[in-house]
Design an enzyme around this catalytic site. Structure first.
Site, mmCIF file in Angstrom:
data_model
loop_
_atom_site.group_PDB
_atom_site.id
_atom_site.type_symbol
_atom_site.label_atom_id
_atom_site.label_comp_id
_atom_site.label_asym_id
_atom_site.label_seq_id
_atom_site.Cartn_x
_atom_site.Cartn_y
_atom_site.Cartn_z
ATOM 1 N N TYR A 185 -1.232 -0.315 10.563
ATOM 2 C CA TYR A 185 -1.571 -0.942 9.274
ATOM 3 C C TYR A 185 -0.420 -0.754 8.284
ATOM 4 O O TYR A 185 0.086 -1.725 7.695
ATOM 5 C CB TYR A 185 -2.881 -0.345 8.726
ATOM 6 C CG TYR A 185 -3.115 -0.668 7.268
ATOM 7 C CD1 TYR A 185 -3.154 -1.981 6.815
ATOM 8 C CD2 TYR A 185 -3.293 0.359 6.326
ATOM 9 C CE1 TYR A 185 -3.357 -2.280 5.473
ATOM 10 C CE2 TYR A 185 -3.497 0.072 4.992
ATOM 11 C CZ TYR A 185 -3.517 -1.245 4.562
ATOM 12 O OH TYR A 185 -3.706 -1.522 3.235
ATOM 13 N N LYS A 188 2.407 -3.514 6.584
ATOM 14 C CA LYS A 188 2.734 -3.727 5.163
ATOM 15 C C LYS A 188 4.253 -3.665 4.956
ATOM 16 O O LYS A 188 4.822 -4.451 4.187
ATOM 17 C CB LYS A 188 2.025 -2.689 4.289
ATOM 18 C CG LYS A 188 0.513 -2.861 4.241
ATOM 19 C CD LYS A 188 0.103 -4.050 3.383
ATOM 20 C CE LYS A 188 -1.377 -4.298 3.399
ATOM 21 N NZ LYS A 188 -1.792 -5.489 2.691
ATOM 22 N N SER A 210 0.834 -1.206 0.000
ATOM 23 C CA SER A 210 0.000 0.000 0.000
ATOM 24 C C SER A 210 0.864 1.250 0.000
ATOM 25 O O SER A 210 1.939 1.276 0.609
ATOM 26 C CB SER A 210 -0.871 -0.010 1.254
ATOM 27 O OG SER A 210 -1.491 1.233 1.422
#
Ligand SMILES: NC(=O)c1ccc[n+]([C@@H]2O[C@H](COP(=O)([O-])OP(=O)(O)OC[C@H]3O[C@@H](n4cnc5c(N)ncnc54)[C@H](O)[C@@H]3O)[C@@H](O)[C@H]2O)c1
Length: 326
Positions: free
Chosen positions: A141, A145, A117
């Protein structure tokens, strides 16, 4: 031989499964349905309901399905929720990927295309973001990643696999016929619910960003363009390509208000908007440079014009006004 799609009942995963089957791949899906919908999974895919952290189940699938390569979409992906519940994100995303990589090594499955992302860049991006921009995630989050990419890098260094990590910008739109789209409440789906009269108005966070109209600018990529990049990445790895990280965006930026204006144009509805204060940590503008993926994989955005994205998402909204349950 089959392609294992983890998270294949989710928004992007289900579109990828559909595209793989159209290209005559044999597809197996594993999804715990935490945010996905079994109704979205193509009838020709073999579906397993379960969690990627369930090692015995993964081993069973790798043993029985003769997995040749993995597309890994399975993750929790709400930035704000991850700030409140960081361990939920590290367990699901990072530990889940560890179990996956262990089972891939055990069964000598060497190719993986991974959903990363643009959130890995945090606020470190200025202008068009290329892959050399430093990673500086602002929430667990984004950190998860980075950690997942790092694990794949070291698995590659150990000679276990080669991977393509695709750092998506804002994925939007739906399959052309309107049957596979996004249910989650993000800018475009919410605006379309308002346009349809299912919601009175919507909120935009912040109109004091350093942009022309004060609302933040993001790069929107059509889900079909995004899925096409996965197929190219998969073929690249199967043909012996080395591990790479690619940005994946349209390289076009639209402000939140520009997106709303386009929604009004496509739907003919008024779409009432109220502005609330911005959220700390949100960047003014995040727009991809997709030069690297164009030059190495030959990928080009073909459907990522904002009006085309919205028109396809609008078809999905009309097909499934309340999501897949109806
Ligand atoms: N949508 C975007 O704009 C965007 C942007 C950047 C990155 N991504 C990444 O792309 C991927 C897919 O995103 P999406 O928008 O389709 O989200 P989604 O929530 O619709 O899809 C994720 C799917 O994974 C499944 N899943 C999650 N954890 C699992 C687990 N432990 N075991 C089995 N299944 C599990 C969910 O049930 C869901 O079906 C995610 O990894 C996300 O982080 C998405």
């Amino acid at each position: 031989m089959s392609i294992l799609v983890l998270g294949g009942a989710g928004y992007i995963g289900a579109n990828a499964v559909d595209a793989l089957i159209e290209k005559n791949y044999k597809v197996v899906v594993l999804d715990n349905l935490s945010t996905g919908f079994q109704q979205a999974v193509h009838a020709q895919a073999r579906f397993y309901k379960g969690d990627i952290r369930d090692k015995a189940l993964l081993q069973q699938i790798f043993r029985e399905e003769q997995v040749e390569a993995v597309l890994h979409f399975a993750a929790l992906s709400l930035g704000r929720e991850s700030v409140e519940q960081p361990m939920k994100y590290f367990s699901n995303n990072v530990y889940g990927t560890q179990v996956l990589l262990e089972v891939m090594a055990e069964f000598e499955v060497r190719h993986i295309v991974f959903s990363s992302s643009a959130t890995v860049y945090g606020n470190s991006a200025i202008g068009r973001v290329d892959e050399l921009t430093a990673t500086a995630p602002l929430n667990p989050y984004g950190q998860s990643k980075v950690m997942m990419e790092t694990m794949m890098h070291w698995a590659d260094q150990a000679g276990q696999l080669s991977f393509v990590a695709l750092r998506y910008f804002n994925v939007a739109g739906a399959k052309k016929d309107g049957t596979l789209g996004e249910v989650r409440p993000r800018l475009i789906p919410i605006a379309l619910r308002v346009a349809q009269g299912r919601q009175d108005k919507m909120t935009i966070l912040g109109d004091d960003y350093h942009t022309a109209d004060g609302t933040c600018i993001r790069d929107y990529i059509h889900v079909s363009d995004l899925v096409a990049a996965h197929l190219l990445a998969l073929e690249y790895l199967i043909q012996g390509g080395q591990s790479e990280i690619f940005n994946l965006g349209s390289a076009q930026g639209y402000s939140n208000l520009e997106v709303i204006k386009a929604v009004r144009k496509i739907t003919g509805a008024e779409v009432l908007v109220t502005i609330k204060p911005r959220v700390p940590g949100d960047a003014d503008s995040l727009v991809a440079s997709s030069q690297k993926i164009s030059s190495i994989l030959g990928w080009q955005a073909k459907q990522s014009n904002i009006e085309e994205i919205i028109a396809d998402a609008w078809k999905f909204q009309q097909f499934y006004p309340e999501g897949y349950q109806y």
